[in-house]
Write a protein that holds these residues in place. Structure first.
Motif, PDB file in Angstrom:
ATOM      1  N   ASP A 280      43.060  71.000  47.768  1.00 42.48           N
ATOM      2  CA  ASP A 280      41.707  70.909  47.218  1.00 42.48           C
ATOM      3  C   ASP A 280      40.746  71.571  48.200  1.00 42.48           C
ATOM      4  OD1 ASP A 280      39.269  70.268  46.123  1.00 42.48           O
ATOM      5  OD2 ASP A 280      39.841  68.222  45.578  1.00 42.48           O
ATOM      6  N   GLU A 281      40.333  72.776  47.878  1.00 42.30           N
ATOM      7  CA  GLU A 281      39.476  73.538  48.782  1.00 42.30           C
ATOM      8  C   GLU A 281      38.124  72.875  48.991  1.00 42.30           C
ATOM      9  OE1 GLU A 281      39.545  77.318  46.749  1.00 42.30           O
ATOM     10  OE2 GLU A 281      40.914  78.129  48.252  1.00 42.30           O
ATOM     11  N   ARG A 282      37.696  72.060  48.024  1.00 41.18           N
ATOM     12  CA  ARG A 282      36.427  71.352  48.187  1.00 41.18           C
ATOM     13  C   ARG A 282      36.472  70.433  49.401  1.00 41.18           C
ATOM     14  NH1 ARG A 282      36.195  68.394  42.570  1.00 41.18           N
ATOM     15  NH2 ARG A 282      38.264  67.900  43.400  1.00 41.18           N
TER      16      ARG A 282
ATOM     17  N   VAL B  17      38.591  70.749  52.101  1.00 42.71           N
ATOM     18  CA  VAL B  17      38.736  71.524  53.339  1.00 42.71           C
ATOM     19  C   VAL B  17      37.418  72.183  53.742  1.00 42.71           C
ATOM     20  CG1 VAL B  17      39.929  73.448  54.441  1.00 42.71           C
ATOM     21  CG2 VAL B  17      41.180  71.925  52.896  1.00 42.71           C
ATOM     22  N   TYR B  18      36.804  72.907  52.800  1.00 46.31           N
ATOM     23  CA  TYR B  18      35.552  73.574  53.126  1.00 46.31           C
ATOM     24  C   TYR B  18      34.426  72.565  53.359  1.00 46.31           C
ATOM     25  CZ  TYR B  18      37.869  77.843  51.489  1.00 46.31           C
ATOM     26  OH  TYR B  18      38.739  78.887  51.332  1.00 46.31           O
TER      27      TYR B  18
ATOM     28  N   THR C 154      41.656  67.878  57.579  1.00 44.21           N
ATOM     29  CA  THR C 154      42.261  69.079  56.995  1.00 44.21           C
ATOM     30  C   THR C 154      43.780  69.024  57.042  1.00 44.21           C
ATOM     31  OG1 THR C 154      40.346  70.412  57.650  1.00 44.21           O
ATOM     32  CG2 THR C 154      42.383  71.590  57.134  1.00 44.21           C
TER      33      THR C 154
ATOM     34  N   TYR D 131      41.225  83.054  59.058  1.00 39.59           N
ATOM     35  CA  TYR D 131      40.814  82.991  57.649  1.00 39.59           C
ATOM     36  C   TYR D 131      41.050  84.341  56.968  1.00 39.59           C
ATOM     37  CZ  TYR D 131      38.758  78.399  56.904  1.00 39.59           C
ATOM     38  OH  TYR D 131      38.572  77.053  56.705  1.00 39.59           O
TER      39      TYR D 131
ATOM     40  N   ASP E  47      43.861  85.547  48.753  1.00 42.88           N
ATOM     41  CA  ASP E  47      42.764  84.617  48.485  1.00 42.88           C
ATOM     42  C   ASP E  47      41.466  85.264  48.974  1.00 42.88           C
ATOM     43  OD1 ASP E  47      40.863  82.595  48.475  1.00 42.88           O
ATOM     44  OD2 ASP E  47      42.281  81.041  49.070  1.00 42.88           O
TER      45      ASP E  47
ATOM     46  N   ARG F  93      38.418  84.363  48.633  1.00 42.98           N
ATOM     47  CA  ARG F  93      37.417  83.461  49.188  1.00 42.98           C
ATOM     48  C   ARG F  93      37.631  83.280  50.690  1.00 42.98           C
ATOM     49  NH1 ARG F  93      37.770  79.073  45.911  1.00 42.98           N
ATOM     50  NH2 ARG F  93      36.260  80.077  44.544  1.00 42.98           N
ATOM     51  N   GLN F  94      38.882  83.062  51.093  1.00 42.32           N
ATOM     52  CA  GLN F  94      39.164  82.905  52.517  1.00 42.32           C
ATOM     53  C   GLN F  94      38.905  84.206  53.271  1.00 42.32           C
ATOM     54  OE1 GLN F  94      42.311  80.444  54.070  1.00 42.32           O
ATOM     55  NE2 GLN F  94      43.066  80.036  52.004  1.00 42.32           N
TER      56      GLN F  94
ATOM     57  N   THR G  61      32.357  75.731  49.581  1.00 43.76           N
ATOM     58  CA  THR G  61      32.613  74.439  48.941  1.00 43.76           C
ATOM     59  C   THR G  61      32.092  74.431  47.509  1.00 43.76           C
ATOM     60  OG1 THR G  61      32.384  73.336  51.090  1.00 43.76           O
ATOM     61  CG2 THR G  61      32.268  71.950  49.127  1.00 43.76           C
TER      62      THR G  61
ATOM     63  N   ALA H 271      34.264  76.651  45.335  1.00 49.37           N
ATOM     64  CA  ALA H 271      35.541  75.998  45.028  1.00 49.37           C
ATOM     65  C   ALA H 271      35.361  74.923  43.958  1.00 49.37           C
ATOM     66  CB  ALA H 271      36.134  75.382  46.293  1.00 49.37           C
TER      67      ALA H 271
END
Length: 206
Positions: free
Chosen positions: A31-33, A35-36, A79, A145, A154, A156-157, A195, A198
């Motif tokens: 869930d990237e929300r 982590v970010y 994380t 990243y 990815d 976004r990263q 965030t 994501a």
């Protein structure tokens, strides 16, 4: 049973299989929300604490470095625990890639910390020391990243890593206590934008 009767059954079975596959993918997807989000808080609040501690109206008695260190460690723990919980038991190339990337982070930080320590022992201090001690680990983060984004396709990263690299350069030129303010606003802000993005993508998924 006729072919007409069999066709709907096959279609329904295939739809059920696809539904179960998607459910399984969601259950192991990081869930990237989370982590970010934790890193947005750690960088935003942590660097603001450093700015207050060392700012123009600085209060040396305030534990800015302690607050920053605790928040960074907490973000790392959250994380790692989240990723480990989501990916435990998975196999194949993706698991191997995650393992390799997992080793890259601590090794990168160990190398940057040793280098910063050696530079400090050589006599660097003041604003120059702040730039080095902040810039080295943050550039490790940026490169990891970008590398992870390239390896996993990815974007976004990849974009976030590039943004962090630019922010580190800008903050280093700003220098002084405002270096920390730039890192809080631009660096923490970058994680906050990631965030939100994501969360938007997750809401759009069926």
């Amino acid at each position: 049973m006729s072919d007409d009767d069999r066709a709907p059954d096959l279609a329904e079975s295939w739809a059920l299989i696809e539904s179960e596959r998607e459910r399984a993918r969601r259950s192991v997807r990081v869930d990237e929300r989370v982590v970010y989000g934790v890193w947005a808080l750690a960088w935003g609040i942590g660097y603001l604490a450093l700015f207050v501690w060392a700012g123009p109206e600085g209060q040396p008695g305030l534990p800015g470095p302690i607050v920053f260190g605790v928040l960074i460690v907490a973000a790392i723990v959250v994380t790692v625990a989240h990723i480990e919980g989501r990916t435990r038991g998975t196999g194949g190339p993706d698991a191997e890639t995650n393992t390799m990337l997992g080793w890259a982070w601590p090794l990168g930080f160990i190398g940057s910390s040793l280098t910063a320590g050696a530079i400090g022992r050589a006599g660097i201090e003041g604003d120059a020391a702040a730039i080095v001690y902040n810039g080295l680990p943050c550039l490790v983060v940026a490169c990891l990243y970008m590398g992870t984004g390239a390896a996993l396709r990815d974007r976004r990263q990849l974009v976030l890593g590039g943004w962090i690299a630019v922010v580190v350069g800008i903050a280093s030129f700003v220098g002084g206590a405002h270096l920390y303010l730039a890192m809080a606003v631009l660096g923490g802000g970058g994680f906050a934008v990631a965030t939100v993005a994501a969360a938007r993508d997750r809401a759009a998924r069926p």
